[in-house]
Design a protein around this motif. Structure first.
Motif, short mmCIF file in Angstrom:
data_model
loop_
_atom_site.label_atom_id
_atom_site.label_comp_id
_atom_site.label_asym_id
_atom_site.label_seq_id
_atom_site.Cartn_x
_atom_site.Cartn_y
_atom_site.Cartn_z
N GLY A 1 -5.62 7.15 5.75
CA GLY A 1 -7.11 6.44 4.63
C GLY A 1 -6.71 7.32 2.74
N LYS A 2 -5.78 8.84 2.68
CA LYS A 2 -6.03 8.72 1.86
C LYS A 2 -4.36 7.71 1.19
CE LYS A 2 -6.38 13.18 2.16
NZ LYS A 2 -5.43 15.23 2.23
N ARG A 3 -3.54 7.54 1.08
CA ARG A 3 -2.16 6.92 1.23
C ARG A 3 -2.54 5.29 1.42
NH1 ARG A 3 3.78 6.60 2.67
NH2 ARG A 3 4.58 5.15 0.87
N ARG A 4 -3.76 4.98 1.80
CA ARG A 4 -3.87 3.17 1.63
C ARG A 4 -5.17 3.14 0.63
NH1 ARG A 4 -5.15 1.40 8.07
NH2 ARG A 4 -5.06 -0.84 6.37
N ARG A 5 -6.26 4.22 0.61
CA ARG A 5 -6.44 3.46 -0.20
C ARG A 5 -6.75 3.74 -1.48
NH1 ARG A 5 -10.06 4.64 4.08
NH2 ARG A 5 -11.09 4.06 5.01
N ALA A 6 -5.73 4.84 -1.42
CA ALA A 6 -5.36 5.20 -2.89
C ALA A 6 -4.69 3.20 -3.93
CB ALA A 6 -3.59 6.25 -3.27
N ILE A 7 -4.41 2.74 -3.05
CA ILE A 7 -3.51 1.30 -3.78
C ILE A 7 -5.34 0.20 -4.04
CG2 ILE A 7 -1.42 1.45 -2.38
CD1 ILE A 7 -3.58 -1.36 -1.38
N ILE A 8 -6.43 0.55 -3.48
CA ILE A 8 -7.66 -0.03 -4.12
C ILE A 8 -7.83 0.30 -5.70
CG2 ILE A 8 -9.51 -0.85 -3.29
CD1 ILE A 8 -9.19 0.28 -0.67
N ARG A 9 -6.83 -1.07 -6.56
CA ARG A 9 -7.34 -0.80 -7.64
C ARG A 9 -7.57 -1.78 -8.52
NH1 ARG A 9 -5.87 4.07 -9.19
NH2 ARG A 9 -5.23 3.65 -11.15
N SER B 1 -2.50 -2.89 3.42
CA SER B 1 -1.82 -1.64 3.64
C SER B 1 -1.20 -1.43 4.95
CB SER B 1 -3.18 -0.63 2.74
OG SER B 1 -3.39 -0.25 3.14
N ASP B 2 -2.16 -1.59 5.60
CA ASP B 2 -1.98 -1.73 7.09
C ASP B 2 0.08 -1.55 7.39
OD1 ASP B 2 -2.89 -0.58 9.68
OD2 ASP B 2 -2.71 -2.54 10.90
N ALA B 3 0.71 -2.22 6.42
CA ALA B 3 1.83 -2.18 6.45
C ALA B 3 2.99 -0.93 6.04
CB ALA B 3 2.76 -3.06 5.94
N ILE B 4 2.06 0.07 5.75
CA ILE B 4 2.62 0.87 4.93
C ILE B 4 3.00 2.59 6.20
CG2 ILE B 4 1.73 3.29 3.62
CD1 ILE B 4 0.58 1.68 2.06
N GLY B 5 1.64 1.99 7.61
CA GLY B 5 2.42 2.61 8.81
C GLY B 5 2.94 2.27 9.14
N LYS B 6 2.51 0.65 9.68
CA LYS B 6 3.33 -0.24 11.02
C LYS B 6 4.38 -0.92 10.49
CE LYS B 6 -1.44 0.49 12.69
NZ LYS B 6 -2.79 -0.12 12.89
N ASP C 1 3.81 1.71 -3.42
CA ASP C 1 2.93 1.04 -2.17
C ASP C 1 2.85 0.03 -3.55
OD1 ASP C 1 4.08 2.47 -0.98
OD2 ASP C 1 2.05 3.96 -0.61
N CYS C 2 1.58 0.30 -4.98
CA CYS C 2 1.33 -0.63 -5.10
C CYS C 2 2.16 -1.90 -5.57
CB CYS C 2 0.23 -0.36 -6.85
SG CYS C 2 -1.22 0.68 -5.75
N ARG C 3 3.45 -0.85 -5.97
CA ARG C 3 4.14 -2.82 -6.99
C ARG C 3 4.95 -3.60 -5.39
NH1 ARG C 3 8.29 1.46 -10.70
NH2 ARG C 3 6.07 1.27 -12.68
N GLN C 4 5.06 -2.64 -4.18
CA GLN C 4 5.39 -4.05 -3.27
C GLN C 4 4.26 -4.39 -2.55
OE1 GLN C 4 7.25 -1.88 -0.03
NE2 GLN C 4 7.54 -0.05 -0.93
N ILE C 5 2.99 -3.80 -2.62
CA ILE C 5 2.12 -4.85 -1.77
C ILE C 5 1.54 -6.21 -3.30
CG2 ILE C 5 -0.53 -5.29 -2.11
CD1 ILE C 5 -0.10 -2.31 -0.19
N SER C 6 1.85 -6.07 -4.50
CA SER C 6 1.59 -6.81 -5.94
C SER C 6 1.97 -8.41 -5.40
CB SER C 6 1.79 -6.13 -7.15
OG SER C 6 0.75 -5.13 -7.54
N SER C 7 3.91 -7.83 -5.09
CA SER C 7 4.94 -8.73 -5.13
C SER C 7 4.80 -9.80 -3.87
CB SER C 7 6.38 -7.77 -4.69
OG SER C 7 7.16 -7.35 -6.17
N THR C 8 4.19 -9.28 -2.67
CA THR C 8 3.61 -10.04 -1.48
C THR C 8 2.37 -10.60 -1.72
OG1 THR C 8 4.19 -7.85 -0.12
CG2 THR C 8 2.30 -9.65 0.36
#
Length: 521
Positions: free
Chosen positions: A81-89, A128-133, A333-340
């Protein structure tokens, strides 16, 4: 007139027909499929079998296992939860590099359209569910709003609905009971996020966590059993040699009732003895649990001191070091998700609404703001000095560093207040304000400044040299007395006399102008 083709992110042409209904609406079997729970009775051999099966192409059990892990292990849920919510910017929609005026307008319009997407923060969390799975698929459903194509919903689909096909490159397919369907262009946000290199089914972060999860699960169960045994005294019942089976059963029921209800009855001639509770030390179980949780924290956040997984207090310095590691993960994480999101959400919106005429290469892009604002006070002090030294600093760079957005056209802009007028010698050396060409005082101010400038500069140079050579204040005082004859005071006085004469003439000129105005001439 030829209608331009719509090209997907992979360059293949598509038609608007596929936007009319989501792809999963045509695969009913997935909606009637119930989730399994592989963690029930999980053993090392069963876990190894699940992982081997995933590597052979059947990933359903593995991803059901990952769901159970995140649901049943509070520590994994907390750290993820800490890691996934850190990308909610906050985010911004940027035009391509070296943009034209139209590309800037298109990016601005697209940023306004983004406000029509419902619950976009939830979309960021689901991606961000992809971070773990390893991967996450979000299905897009489109509709028209005032003539514009806008996503009506963005829905997370379970990883168990998909299969991974290996080829020249690995492809994610929708399960349909057969070979699988390729994902519909403009219909999905597909984010892959590898914790390590390799095939997606082996590159998931949860593959690293499965063994600490299993060992911790065993330790927690053993600790619970130990506490149950050690907390209740051992009860022994005695029955006479001629006791019947019914009497023995009665005695056993009494032993059980006494343990839970602290009350019971037994036939006459039988007795119950209470022995000391089993002795032992639960520290071994706690040590194993702590090791598992520290391992989980290291894998998820890159350290333990930001989660207190060691159960001890940590120093602020070490905590800051571990927090810097966590920031590196956040940036990645933010850079990868931004690209997607730029590829699978921003580009489809731009193309469908005519805002990407140059294709995906010149389409607007989404950027999650991961940079922390710099200290404005330090920049306000240092930038003028650096610019004064001749450094060429771009305004856009400075605004990005300070997280100050570019103002819109026509927007009110803050300006610096007018500087107070200088007095004395400073008035002569200051940069003069713009004045009408025909104003005599305005013409004599810069002339006087240039005239006395060499004398003043010579004074400053001589005094500076004296101060640099002096060893004490007394030496500076005595040096000024000896330096006085070298100062060209006469030259300065001459220039000031000329300035005063010019001022007197300017005053007479103004009086004559007023008199002339009063006479009507």
């Amino acid at each position: 007139m030829v209608t331009p083709q719509i090209l997907g992110p992979d360059g293949r042409p598509i038609t608007r027909d596929i936007l009319e209904e989501p792809q999963t609406s045509r695969v009913a079997m997935l909606r009637h499929e119930w989730q399994g729970h592989p963690t029930r009775g999980l053993t090392p051999s069963r876990l190894a079998q699940i992982l081997d099966t995933a590597e052979q192409g059947d990933i359903v059990a593995q991803y059901e296992l990952f769901e159970d892990m995140e649901e049943k292990d509070a520590h994994i849920a907390s750290e993820m939860g800490k890691r996934r919510r850190a990308i909610i910017r906050d985010y911004e929609i940027l035009p391509p590099p070296n943009p034209s005026a139209r590309e800037k307008r298109d990016a601005k319009q697209l940023e306004e359209m983004m406000t029509d997407i419902p619950d976009f923060e939830e979309t960021l969390f689901d991606v961000s569910d992809a971070i773990g799975k390893g991967f996450a698929n979000l299905e897009l459903a489109w509709h028209r709003v005032e003539g514009l194509w806008i996503p009506a919903s963005i829905t997370h689909r379970p990883q168990s609905w998909f299969k991974l096909a290996r080829g020249y490159r690995q492809e994610i397919l929708l399960r349909n009971g057969g070979q699988g369907e390729p994902l519909q262009p403009f219909g999905w946000i597909t984010h892959t996020h590898r914790a390590k290199s390799g095939y997606i089914e082996r590159a998931a972060l949860f593959r690293v966590l499965v063994w600490p999860y299993l060992f911790k699960n065993y330790s927690v169960g053993d600790l619970a059993e130990f506490l149950e045994i050690s907390g209740i005294p051992l009860r022994l019942g005695s029955y006479p040699p001629n006791a019947s089976e019914a009497e023995k059963a009665t005695l056993l029921r009494a032993l059980v009732s006494i343990g839970h209800n602290a009350a019971g009855i037994i036939p006459e001639g039988m007795k119950i003895d209470f022995k000391d509770a089993a002795s032992g030390d639960p520290a071994g179980f706690e040590l194993m649990i702590n090791w598992c949780e520290r391992s989980e924290s290291k894998a998820i956040l890159g350290g333990t001191l930001t989660s207190q997984a060691d159960g001890k207090s940590s120093t602020n310095a070490l905590g800051n070091v571990h927090n810097e590691v966590r920031k590196d993960l956040q940036v990645s994480d933010c850079r990868q998700i931004s690209s997607t999101l730029s590829r699978d959400l921003i580009y489809p919106m731009a193309w469908l609404n005519g805002l990407a005429p140059g294709g995906i290469r010149r389409a607007p892009r989404l950027k999650l703001t991961i940079e922390e604002p710099e200290d404005i006070g330090q920049y306000a002090e240092s930038l003028p000095k650096l610019v004064g030294m001749g450094m060429r600093i771009g305004r856009q760079w400075a605004q990005e560093r300070l997280s100050i957005p570019e103002p819109d056209e026509g927007e009110d802009i803050l300006t610096a207040p007018a500087a107070a007028p200088a007095t004395g010698l400073a008035a002569l050396t200051a940069q003069p304000a713009r004045q009408p060409v025909g104003d005599p005082p305005a013409q004599w101010v810069p002339r006087t400044s240039r005239a006395v400038g060499p004398a003043v500069t010579d004074w400053v140079d001589q005094i500076r040299g004296l101060v640099e050579r002096a060893q004490s204040l007394e030496e500076i005082r005595d040096g000024l007395d000896t330096l006085y004859p070298n100062l060209s005071v006469d030259d300065y006085a001459l220039r000031m006399a000329q300035a005063l004469t010019a001022a007197a003439l300017a005053g007479r000129y103004e009086i004559l102008q007023e008199v002339a105005g009063g006479d009507g001439r």
